[in-house]
Design a protein around this motif. Structure first.
Motif, short mmCIF file in Angstrom:
data_model
loop_
_atom_site.label_atom_id
_atom_site.label_comp_id
_atom_site.label_asym_id
_atom_site.label_seq_id
_atom_site.Cartn_x
_atom_site.Cartn_y
_atom_site.Cartn_z
N GLU A 1 0.86 -1.18 0.00
CA GLU A 1 0.00 0.00 0.00
C GLU A 1 0.90 1.23 0.00
O GLU A 1 1.72 1.41 0.91
N MET A 2 0.75 2.07 -1.01
CA MET A 2 1.61 3.24 -1.16
C MET A 2 0.77 4.51 -1.06
O MET A 2 -0.21 4.66 -1.80
N ARG A 3 1.14 5.38 -0.14
CA ARG A 3 0.42 6.64 0.05
C ARG A 3 1.38 7.81 -0.13
O ARG A 3 2.60 7.65 -0.07
N SER A 4 0.83 8.97 -0.31
CA SER A 4 1.62 10.20 -0.47
C SER A 4 2.74 10.00 -1.47
O SER A 4 3.90 10.32 -1.20
N LEU A 5 2.39 9.50 -2.60
CA LEU A 5 3.39 9.18 -3.61
C LEU A 5 4.09 10.43 -4.12
O LEU A 5 3.49 11.51 -4.24
N LYS A 6 5.37 10.26 -4.43
CA LYS A 6 6.21 11.34 -4.91
C LYS A 6 6.78 10.95 -6.28
O LYS A 6 6.89 9.76 -6.58
N PRO A 7 7.20 11.94 -7.06
CA PRO A 7 7.81 11.60 -8.35
C PRO A 7 9.01 10.66 -8.22
O PRO A 7 9.23 9.82 -9.10
N GLU A 8 9.75 10.77 -7.12
CA GLU A 8 10.91 9.89 -6.93
C GLU A 8 10.52 8.45 -6.63
O GLU A 8 11.39 7.58 -6.56
N ASP A 9 9.24 8.18 -6.43
CA ASP A 9 8.78 6.80 -6.29
C ASP A 9 8.58 6.12 -7.64
O ASP A 9 8.30 4.92 -7.69
N THR A 10 8.71 6.88 -8.71
CA THR A 10 8.56 6.31 -10.04
C THR A 10 9.60 5.24 -10.31
O THR A 10 10.80 5.48 -10.16
N ALA A 11 9.13 4.06 -10.67
CA ALA A 11 10.02 2.92 -10.88
C ALA A 11 9.19 1.72 -11.32
O ALA A 11 7.96 1.75 -11.26
N VAL A 12 9.89 0.68 -11.73
CA VAL A 12 9.26 -0.62 -11.89
C VAL A 12 9.38 -1.33 -10.54
O VAL A 12 10.47 -1.41 -9.98
N TYR A 13 8.26 -1.80 -10.04
CA TYR A 13 8.22 -2.46 -8.74
C TYR A 13 8.14 -3.97 -8.93
O TYR A 13 7.33 -4.47 -9.72
N TYR A 14 8.99 -4.66 -8.19
CA TYR A 14 9.09 -6.10 -8.28
C TYR A 14 8.79 -6.74 -6.93
O TYR A 14 9.23 -6.23 -5.89
N CYS A 15 8.11 -7.87 -6.94
CA CYS A 15 7.98 -8.66 -5.72
C CYS A 15 8.97 -9.82 -5.82
O CYS A 15 9.34 -10.26 -6.91
N ALA A 16 9.40 -10.28 -4.66
CA ALA A 16 10.40 -11.34 -4.60
C ALA A 16 10.14 -12.22 -3.39
O ALA A 16 9.51 -11.80 -2.42
N ALA A 17 10.66 -13.45 -3.47
CA ALA A 17 10.45 -14.41 -2.39
C ALA A 17 11.72 -15.20 -2.13
O ALA A 17 12.52 -15.45 -3.04
N VAL A 18 11.87 -15.61 -0.88
CA VAL A 18 13.00 -16.45 -0.52
C VAL A 18 12.64 -17.28 0.70
O VAL A 18 11.89 -16.86 1.56
N ARG A 19 13.23 -18.48 0.74
CA ARG A 19 13.08 -19.36 1.90
C ARG A 19 14.34 -20.19 2.01
O ARG A 19 14.83 -20.67 0.97
N PRO A 20 14.87 -20.41 3.21
CA PRO A 20 14.40 -19.87 4.48
C PRO A 20 14.99 -18.47 4.72
O PRO A 20 15.88 -18.04 4.01
N ALA A 21 14.46 -17.83 5.72
CA ALA A 21 14.96 -16.50 6.08
C ALA A 21 14.75 -16.29 7.57
O ALA A 21 13.64 -16.47 8.07
N SER A 22 15.82 -15.92 8.26
CA SER A 22 15.71 -15.67 9.69
C SER A 22 15.54 -14.19 10.01
O SER A 22 15.24 -13.82 11.14
#
Length: 124
Positions: A81-102
């Motif tokens: 959830e992104m609020r108060s967006l700014k021009p510097e937030d402009t980008a390609v957004y990626y999701c990523a996953a990893v297991r395991p992680a402590s």
């Protein structure tokens, strides 16, 4: 494993946007999930991460207080959830996953699986 990111778009400064990432082919609740972004000409940077249970979260300083990461382990979805967006937030957004992680990794090289990215453009 497939990660499908969606929800990007063109918005104005100060607007809000919610990104979604739907995962399949993995034990979702066992994976650390992260959001990264990459602006033109820049490297991929960490935005937010959330542990498998959802109890622990971490944010980049640049988005702290404006962005919220959450997950639904029944639906295999992680949100940003992104609020108060700014021009510097402009980008390609990626999701990523990893297991395991402590703990919540902030380096992109620590993640095993990546989505295809969704473009977020914030106009001034």
């Amino acid at each position: 494993v497939q990660l499908q990111a969606s929800g990007g778009g063109l918005v104005q400064t100060g607007d809000s946007l919610r990104l979604s990432c739907t995962a399949s082919g993995l034990i979702f609740g066992a994976h650390l999930m992260g959001w990264f972004r990459q602006a033109p000409g820049k490297g991929r940077e960490f935005v937010a991460g959330i542990m498998g249970s959802g109890a622990r979260k971490n944010y980049a300083d640049s988005v702290e207080g404006r962005f919220t990461i959450s997950r639904d382990n029944r639906e295999n979805v992680v949100y940003l959830e992104m609020r108060s967006l700014k021009p510097e937030d402009t980008a390609v957004y990626y999701c990523a996953a990893v297991r395991p992680a402590s703990y919540i990794y902030t380096q992109s090289s620590s993640y095993n699986y990546w989505g295809q990215g969704t473009q977020v453009t914030v106009s001034s």
